[in-house]
Every structure is written in C-alpha cells, then in structure tokens.
Scaffold this motif. Sequence first.
Motif, short mmCIF file in Angstrom:
data_model
loop_
_atom_site.label_atom_id
_atom_site.label_comp_id
_atom_site.label_asym_id
_atom_site.label_seq_id
_atom_site.Cartn_x
_atom_site.Cartn_y
_atom_site.Cartn_z
N GLU A 6 0.84 -1.19 0.00
CA GLU A 6 0.00 0.00 0.00
C GLU A 6 0.88 1.24 0.00
O GLU A 6 2.06 1.19 0.34
N GLU A 45 -4.74 4.73 8.43
CA GLU A 45 -5.02 3.62 9.35
C GLU A 45 -4.46 3.90 10.74
O GLU A 45 -5.13 3.69 11.75
N LEU A 46 -3.24 4.41 10.80
CA LEU A 46 -2.60 4.71 12.08
C LEU A 46 -3.31 5.85 12.80
O LEU A 46 -3.52 5.80 14.02
N GLU A 59 -1.54 3.80 4.92
CA GLU A 59 -0.98 3.40 6.21
C GLU A 59 -1.12 4.51 7.23
O GLU A 59 -1.42 4.27 8.40
#
Length: 94
Positions: free
Chosen positions: A29, A37-38, A34
Amino acid sequence: MKKRNIILLALCALLIIVPFVISKEAPFEGADAEAEELITEINKDYEPWFESLWEPPSGEVESFLFAFQAAAGAGFIGYFVGKKKYDKGNKSAC
C-alpha cells in the motif's frame, strides 16, 4: 563500460524484484493508506480536513498518473541539466 552498465541494470532489477520475493504476503500500500489507518487507530473521532476533488476510477489509473508525474518531472530535470551542461560546454569552445 558495457559490462558496468549490465551490472548496474542487474542491480536495479534486483532492487525491484527482491522486495516482492522476500515478503510475498505483504500488502503493498501507499504511505497515505498506512497513515490514515494509524491516525484512526490513535484517534477514533478523527475527521479528514477535506476530500479529494476527483477520485481515479481504479488503482491502475492512479498508479499510471503517479508514474506519469514522476516521469515528466524526471524528464524535465534531465532536459534542464543536459541543456545547462551543453550550453556551458559550447560557451567554452567559442
């Protein structure tokens, strides 16, 4: 010189292929996915500041546009550096 070029091309190919071989099951990705998401993991109530004006119809189109942008930038930089070097070389010959 030809042997050196072949070695450099082989190293480039290895740099591209090895990550896919080492981690076959890894999701490849982008950093944006990322990071999103974090952030949502840290703060559940987070809302993005804005939405994209246009969403590409598929991941392939998005990848193509990104690659085209990189190629156009590299082409411009290469042309500019080459032109400067050529102009500099011709001035000293006059």
